[in-house]
Design a protein around this motif. Structure first.
Motif, PDB file in Angstrom:
ATOM      1  N   MET A   1      -4.817 -10.625   0.084  1.00 34.43           N
ATOM      2  CA  MET A   1      -4.959 -11.642   0.836  1.00 34.43           C
ATOM      3  C   MET A   1      -4.657 -12.918  -0.364  1.00 34.43           C
ATOM      4  SD  MET A   1      -5.438 -11.508   3.826  1.00 34.43           S
ATOM      5  CE  MET A   1      -5.626 -12.954   4.473  1.00 34.43           C
ATOM      6  N   THR A   2      -3.335 -12.482  -1.090  1.00 34.07           N
ATOM      7  CA  THR A   2      -2.976 -13.698  -2.084  1.00 34.07           C
ATOM      8  C   THR A   2      -2.300 -14.963  -1.322  1.00 34.07           C
ATOM      9  OG1 THR A   2      -0.792 -12.859  -2.226  1.00 34.07           O
ATOM     10  CG2 THR A   2      -2.286 -11.737  -3.720  1.00 34.07           C
ATOM     11  N   ASP A   3      -2.106 -15.826  -2.131  1.00 37.63           N
ATOM     12  CA  ASP A   3      -1.559 -17.389  -1.381  1.00 37.63           C
ATOM     13  C   ASP A   3      -0.268 -17.005  -0.950  1.00 37.63           C
ATOM     14  OD1 ASP A   3      -3.632 -18.621  -2.429  1.00 37.63           O
ATOM     15  OD2 ASP A   3      -2.626 -19.153  -4.113  1.00 37.63           O
ATOM     16  N   LEU A   4       0.497 -15.874  -1.590  1.00 36.29           N
ATOM     17  CA  LEU A   4       1.816 -15.497  -0.881  1.00 36.29           C
ATOM     18  C   LEU A   4       1.748 -14.815   0.299  1.00 36.29           C
ATOM     19  CD1 LEU A   4       3.797 -14.640  -4.105  1.00 36.29           C
ATOM     20  CD2 LEU A   4       4.411 -16.552  -2.574  1.00 36.29           C
ATOM     21  N   ASP A   5       0.576 -13.931   0.441  1.00 40.50           N
ATOM     22  CA  ASP A   5       0.322 -13.396   1.613  1.00 40.50           C
ATOM     23  C   ASP A   5      -0.035 -14.327   2.735  1.00 40.50           C
ATOM     24  OD1 ASP A   5       0.960 -10.689   0.393  1.00 40.50           O
ATOM     25  OD2 ASP A   5      -1.304 -10.486  -0.161  1.00 40.50           O
ATOM     26  N   ARG A   6      -0.871 -15.094   2.451  1.00 41.63           N
ATOM     27  CA  ARG A   6      -1.123 -16.153   3.404  1.00 41.63           C
ATOM     28  C   ARG A   6      -0.008 -16.919   3.784  1.00 41.63           C
ATOM     29  NH1 ARG A   6      -6.801 -16.983   3.978  1.00 41.63           N
ATOM     30  NH2 ARG A   6      -7.988 -15.715   2.634  1.00 41.63           N
ATOM     31  N   ARG A   7       1.074 -17.093   3.052  1.00 42.44           N
ATOM     32  CA  ARG A   7       2.130 -17.956   3.243  1.00 42.44           C
ATOM     33  C   ARG A   7       3.025 -17.207   4.365  1.00 42.44           C
ATOM     34  NH1 ARG A   7       6.967 -19.933  -1.101  1.00 42.44           N
ATOM     35  NH2 ARG A   7       8.074 -21.099   0.319  1.00 42.44           N
ATOM     36  N   MET A   8       3.142 -15.947   3.925  1.00 45.62           N
ATOM     37  CA  MET A   8       3.772 -14.993   5.206  1.00 45.62           C
ATOM     38  C   MET A   8       3.254 -15.191   6.403  1.00 45.62           C
ATOM     39  SD  MET A   8       6.518 -13.126   5.378  1.00 45.62           S
ATOM     40  CE  MET A   8       6.964 -12.959   3.670  1.00 45.62           C
TER      41      MET A   8
ATOM     42  N   LEU B   1       2.551 -15.856  12.119  1.00 44.24           N
ATOM     43  CA  LEU B   1       1.633 -16.137  13.149  1.00 44.24           C
ATOM     44  C   LEU B   1       2.024 -16.909  14.476  1.00 44.24           C
ATOM     45  CD1 LEU B   1      -1.671 -15.638  11.432  1.00 44.24           C
ATOM     46  CD2 LEU B   1      -0.945 -14.192  12.844  1.00 44.24           C
ATOM     47  N   PRO B   2       2.702 -18.152  14.153  1.00 45.57           N
ATOM     48  CA  PRO B   2       2.808 -19.037  15.118  1.00 45.57           C
ATOM     49  C   PRO B   2       3.860 -18.503  16.253  1.00 45.57           C
ATOM     50  CG  PRO B   2       2.990 -20.125  13.158  1.00 45.57           C
ATOM     51  CD  PRO B   2       2.916 -18.691  12.670  1.00 45.57           C
ATOM     52  N   THR B   3       4.444 -17.225  16.045  1.00 42.56           N
ATOM     53  CA  THR B   3       5.255 -16.566  16.950  1.00 42.56           C
ATOM     54  C   THR B   3       4.509 -15.809  18.147  1.00 42.56           C
ATOM     55  OG1 THR B   3       5.190 -14.537  15.864  1.00 42.56           O
ATOM     56  CG2 THR B   3       6.888 -15.991  15.147  1.00 42.56           C
TER      57      THR B   3
ATOM     58  N   GLN C   1     -14.023  -7.348   3.714  1.00 44.30           N
ATOM     59  CA  GLN C   1     -13.841  -8.782   3.341  1.00 44.30           C
ATOM     60  C   GLN C   1     -12.345  -9.295   4.060  1.00 44.30           C
ATOM     61  OE1 GLN C   1     -13.653  -8.183  -0.841  1.00 44.30           O
ATOM     62  NE2 GLN C   1     -15.986  -8.955  -1.191  1.00 44.30           N
ATOM     63  N   VAL C   2     -11.515  -8.207   4.073  1.00 43.16           N
ATOM     64  CA  VAL C   2      -9.983  -8.514   4.458  1.00 43.16           C
ATOM     65  C   VAL C   2     -10.223  -8.677   6.017  1.00 43.16           C
ATOM     66  CG1 VAL C   2      -7.875  -7.834   4.838  1.00 43.16           C
ATOM     67  CG2 VAL C   2      -8.855  -7.556   2.657  1.00 43.16           C
ATOM     68  N   LYS C   3     -11.024  -7.972   6.667  1.00 38.80           N
ATOM     69  CA  LYS C   3     -11.277  -8.087   8.369  1.00 38.80           C
ATOM     70  C   LYS C   3     -11.954  -9.438   8.384  1.00 38.80           C
ATOM     71  CE  LYS C   3     -11.844  -3.475   9.874  1.00 38.80           C
ATOM     72  NZ  LYS C   3     -13.015  -2.124  10.404  1.00 38.80           N
ATOM     73  N   GLN C   4     -12.678  -9.732   7.706  1.00 46.00           N
ATOM     74  CA  GLN C   4     -13.158 -11.150   8.081  1.00 46.00           C
ATOM     75  C   GLN C   4     -12.145 -12.254   7.753  1.00 46.00           C
ATOM     76  OE1 GLN C   4     -16.689 -11.812   5.649  1.00 46.00           O
ATOM     77  NE2 GLN C   4     -16.938 -14.131   6.254  1.00 46.00           N
ATOM     78  N   ALA C   5     -11.416 -12.283   6.710  1.00 45.07           N
ATOM     79  CA  ALA C   5     -10.274 -12.972   6.418  1.00 45.07           C
ATOM     80  C   ALA C   5      -9.332 -13.249   7.481  1.00 45.07           C
ATOM     81  CB  ALA C   5      -9.992 -13.050   5.101  1.00 45.07           C
ATOM     82  N   LEU C   6      -8.938 -11.957   7.991  1.00 43.49           N
ATOM     83  CA  LEU C   6      -8.044 -12.189   9.012  1.00 43.49           C
ATOM     84  C   LEU C   6      -8.444 -12.495  10.160  1.00 43.49           C
ATOM     85  CD1 LEU C   6      -6.517  -8.426   8.313  1.00 43.49           C
ATOM     86  CD2 LEU C   6      -5.417 -10.724   7.643  1.00 43.49           C
ATOM     87  N   ALA C   7      -9.884 -12.215  10.633  1.00 33.58           N
ATOM     88  CA  ALA C   7     -10.454 -12.467  11.871  1.00 33.58           C
ATOM     89  C   ALA C   7     -10.606 -14.346  11.912  1.00 33.58           C
ATOM     90  CB  ALA C   7     -11.866 -12.167  11.963  1.00 33.58           C
ATOM     91  N   GLU C   8     -10.453 -14.840  10.731  1.00 37.03           N
ATOM     92  CA  GLU C   8     -10.623 -16.311  10.686  1.00 37.03           C
ATOM     93  C   GLU C   8      -9.110 -16.957  11.168  1.00 37.03           C
ATOM     94  OE1 GLU C   8     -12.216 -17.151   6.805  1.00 37.03           O
ATOM     95  OE2 GLU C   8     -14.066 -16.763   7.274  1.00 37.03           O
ATOM     96  N   LEU C   9      -8.075 -16.186  10.651  1.00 39.47           N
ATOM     97  CA  LEU C   9      -6.850 -16.426  10.960  1.00 39.47           C
ATOM     98  C   LEU C   9      -6.250 -16.434  12.307  1.00 39.47           C
ATOM     99  CD1 LEU C   9      -5.077 -15.205   7.684  1.00 39.47           C
ATOM    100  CD2 LEU C   9      -5.527 -17.555   8.338  1.00 39.47           C
ATOM    101  N   SER C  10      -6.282 -15.305  12.977  1.00 43.64           N
ATOM    102  CA  SER C  10      -5.874 -14.764  14.220  1.00 43.64           C
ATOM    103  C   SER C  10      -6.533 -13.562  14.743  1.00 43.64           C
ATOM    104  CB  SER C  10      -4.571 -14.903  14.259  1.00 43.64           C
ATOM    105  OG  SER C  10      -3.889 -14.374  15.477  1.00 43.64           O
TER     106      SER C  10
END
Length: 247
Positions: A120-127, A132-134, A159-168
């Motif tokens: 979950m780096t900044d570049l991962d989040r940018r990708m 995700l809008p698709t 931790q990653v599961k929690q971070a992803l749940a907050e995104l989508s």
């Protein structure tokens, strides 16, 4: 047999106008340079060099298409985030990756490979922001899981599961190791659903005590001049044996 075992290289695409026109469904693999993307593809395919594993991160600069079934493709996307990549090539990646992720209608899902030690780096989040809008799903492989202990793996996965749940709600994640071949079947289930390809039957471990169970009996080595198994399961003679024979 691995789901992607029959995958074969089709073409390399440098411009969106050259994308295959017969595509029905595609699954794209993407990740930061040196995150283990090519190794993950090769492991899932049960092959050594389906995707090229380079010692120089950032080598893949175009979209590499592999045919899984007619009209169904695996797409190896350029790695991102390697600082030594020339600025012109970085611009080309962004010009190719962004429109592909956002506009490619046959794209069924995106597999993101993240080094479990640096998720979950900044570049991962940018990708993810690009994609995700698709409305399409993302499945994250936490690669190189063998580098961490079981306890550490569980902690990062949570931790990653929690971070992803907050995104989508369309994001999922799993542990993966190309070295240990762990996580392959879980990922195959996701790919099979996205590509609408039945997952091949898997060998079930033999039932304990059944005909396929591994024999745990220890067979003694043959004595000199004897045959295999000769003397097995025999106890050494003792004094009572000698007494009985003499009588």
């Amino acid at each position: 047999m691995p789901l992607l075992q029959q995958a074969t290289f089709l073409t390399t695409v440098a411009h969106l106008r050259d994308l295959p026109e017969d595509s029905v469904a595609e699954v794209a693999f993407v990740g930061r340079s040196n995150a283990g993307k090519s190794s993950a593809i090769n492991t899932l395919a049960g092959r050594v060099r389906l995707a090229y594993v380079s010692k120089t991160p950032g080598r893949t600069q175009h979209l590499n298409y592999f045919t899984v079934q007619p009209g169904k493709y695996l797409v190896d996307l350029p790695g991102y985030g390697f600082a030594k990549t020339p600025a012109a090539i970085r611009g080309q990646w962004e010009g190719l990756l962004g429109p592909y992720l956002q506009q490619r209608s046959p794209l069924a899902g995106l597999v993101m490979i993240m080094d479990i030690r640096h998720p979950m780096t900044d570049l991962d989040r940018r990708m993810m922001d690009w994609y995700l809008p698709t409305g399409r799903p993302i499945h994250v492989l936490l690669s190189k899981a063998d580098k961490l202990s079981r306890q550490e793996q569980t902690k990062v996965l949570r931790q990653v599961k929690q971070a992803l749940a907050e995104l989508s709600e369309r994001c999922s994640v799993q542990l993966f190791s190309s070295l240990k071949k762990t996580g392959v079947e879980e990922c195959e289930d996701v790919l099979g659903a996205w590509l609408d390809i039945p997952v091949p039957p898997r060998k079930k471990p033999p039932v304990k005590g059944g005909p396929g169970a591994k024999c745990l009996d220890i067979v003694a080595a043959p004595a000199q001049g004897g045959e295999a198994g000769d003397g097995a399961n025999r106890r050494p003679p003792d004094e009572s044996d000698a007494a009985s024979r003499s009588s």
